[in-house]
Structures are given as C-alpha cells and as structure tokens.
Design a protein around this motif. Structure first.
Motif, mmCIF file in Angstrom:
data_model
loop_
_atom_site.group_PDB
_atom_site.id
_atom_site.type_symbol
_atom_site.label_atom_id
_atom_site.label_comp_id
_atom_site.label_asym_id
_atom_site.label_seq_id
_atom_site.Cartn_x
_atom_site.Cartn_y
_atom_site.Cartn_z
ATOM 1 N N ASN A 76 0.839 -1.190 0.000
ATOM 2 C CA ASN A 76 0.000 0.000 0.000
ATOM 3 C C ASN A 76 0.875 1.241 0.000
ATOM 4 N N PHE A 77 0.584 2.163 -0.912
ATOM 5 C CA PHE A 77 1.406 3.351 -1.095
ATOM 6 C C PHE A 77 0.562 4.610 -0.968
ATOM 7 N N VAL A 78 1.197 5.669 -0.478
ATOM 8 C CA VAL A 78 0.521 6.958 -0.367
ATOM 9 C C VAL A 78 0.292 7.504 -1.765
ATOM 10 N N SER A 79 -0.957 7.902 -2.061
ATOM 11 C CA SER A 79 -1.313 8.390 -3.394
ATOM 12 C C SER A 79 -1.041 9.875 -3.529
ATOM 13 N N LYS A 80 -0.792 10.257 -4.772
ATOM 14 C CA LYS A 80 -0.729 11.680 -5.085
ATOM 15 C C LYS A 80 -2.146 12.226 -5.023
ATOM 16 N N PRO A 81 -2.345 13.400 -4.397
ATOM 17 C CA PRO A 81 -3.709 13.947 -4.299
ATOM 18 C C PRO A 81 -4.365 14.081 -5.661
ATOM 19 N N ASP A 82 -5.641 13.791 -5.715
ATOM 20 C CA ASP A 82 -6.415 13.855 -6.952
ATOM 21 C C ASP A 82 -7.361 15.055 -6.889
#
Length: 252
Positions: A76-82
């Motif tokens: 699980n990885f931190v996503s770039k804000p959408d």
C-alpha cells in the motif's frame, strides 16, 4: 516515517487507525509514493487485528489517500492527491445544498460574480491561443439553431470552464470547480427556456474579445454585465415558479 501507534483507544479502531494514517499523510510524516508497513506490521504496532487494519486501509483507499500495488514490490502506497476527485466530492455536496434551497439567488449570483471576475482578469493576462480557441468553439456551437436546450446549457458550462482554465492557476481552478460544475448547471436548469440564446452567445463573445485582446478591465466588466443579465432572468424564472405553485395550491 513516524506514526503514533499508541494513540489508539479500543473503540472505533478502524476509523482511528485510518484517521492516524490520514493525519500522517496530510502533515507530511508520510510522503507521496511512500510504502506503508504491511498489514501484519501495522496490526502489531497498533495492537489490533489484521481485519481491523484491512478495514482502515479500505477507508483510506476510498478517500484516494492510498493505493495498492501487487507483486514482489507491492503493498500500500501513499497516493498523489487527486484534485478532480476532491472537486467531485465538493461539487456533490454543493449541488445538494443548492437543490434544497440552502443558498438564495442573490448568494449564488454574487458568488459567481466575484469569483469569476477574478478569473476573467487572470484569463486576460494568462490565456493561451488554445484557451481562446476552446471558448470560441463553444460560442460557435451556441449560435447553431439546431442545438437543443440541454446541449446549449452544457456548452455554457464548458465555456465558463474554459475561461477558468485560461487563468493557468491550479488552486483557483480547484476552487472554481464547484461554481462551474454545480452552480452553473443549477441556474441553467432554473432559467431553461427563458434565456435568450443569441444574447447569451453575444455576451460570451464580448467576454472572449476582451480576453483575446488581454484587456483585463474590459473582460471583468463584460463578465459582470453577463451575470447581471443572468440575475434578471433567474429572478423571472423563480417568480414564474412561485406563480405556478400558487395556482396549484390556492388558499382555502
């Protein structure tokens, strides 16, 4: 990476774990693309079960804060804000508020008048030829007699969306998403059938001419004239709606 594994009480565990990880993402303790500890490791550190950890991770994924990746290097990885995803959520809430009458006509028009004036000024200074072409294309469509009312309203939204895009300002585009995608469709729905299309297209043309010539003051003036005219039509639409309501429900 720094997470406060000891700050979780024994109630609402999944939500609390999700809130802790969310806070770590928002304040920068967890970086974009950083890999989270495994479910097993998170369970041990928080002192909870793996199903509880899994539920917390589902909450974060639903908020587009993390994403999963399979394979040997997965996890699980931190996503770039959408920004679009965030905007969609905001717009949905705003549409609901408008629909239930939480905002009156004057509030809606004033909000558009003041925020779009800023956009018109910046668009005049920052627009590209592609921005000008996008707005011109919508005006051309709006002048077609074969265009249905629904199509005209959709083109109106696209014109103002293109105007906001012409600011070349990302935060402002995010802030304006609600105005463009929620307030404009709602007011279009109320004024449907009353708004004179040729006049609207002419008004859009005058705004575009000022933006094309990079005349910021005139762009703002033409936009405010346009929205002032819309206010008149909107008031008329609401008065007609009230009259129909009175006819359908005569006083006893």
């Amino acid at each position: 990476m720094s997470l406060n594994y000891d700050d979780v009480v024994r109630t609402g565990l999944a939500k609390q774990v999700a809130d802790e990880i969310r806070a770590a993402i928002l304040d920068g303790r967890l970086k974009i693309e950083e890999r989270l500890p495994s479910e097993e490791e998170l369970a041990k550190r928080f002192g909870i079960s793996r199903p509880t950890v899994r539920e917390a991770l589902k909450r974060l994924a639903a908020q587009n804060l993390i994403r999963s990746r399979r394979g040997p290097s997965g996890g699980n990885f931190v996503s770039k804000p959408d920004p679009e995803g965030l905007s969609n959520a905001i717009t949905g809430a705003a549409t609901l508020l408008v629909g239930v009458g939480a905002f009156d006509v004057e509030e809606l028009v004033t909000a558009r008048m003041e925020t779009e004036s800023v956009c018109a000024r910046l668009a005049a200074g920052n627009r590209t030829e592609a921005d000008v072409a996008a707005m011109a294309a919508e005006i051309e469509l709006q002048r077609r007699r074969s265009m249905s009312g629904e199509e005209f309203c959709a083109s109106d939204v696209r014109f103002h969306r293109a105007l906001v895009d012409a600011t070349q300002n990302g935060p402002l585009r995010l802030m304006m998403y609600t105005v463009i995608e929620s307030f404009i469709p709602i007011t279009n729905m109320l004024t449907y059938g009353l708004y004179e299309r040729r006049g609207a297209a002419d008004s859009h043309e005058s705004i575009l001419a000022a933006i094309r010539e990079q005349d910021a003051d005139r762009a703002v003036e033409r936009l405010r004239d346009h929205l002032t005219g819309m206010r008149v039509v909107l008031v008329q639409a609401l008065e007609r709606r009230a009259e129909k309501s009175d006819i359908g429900n005569p006083a006893t």
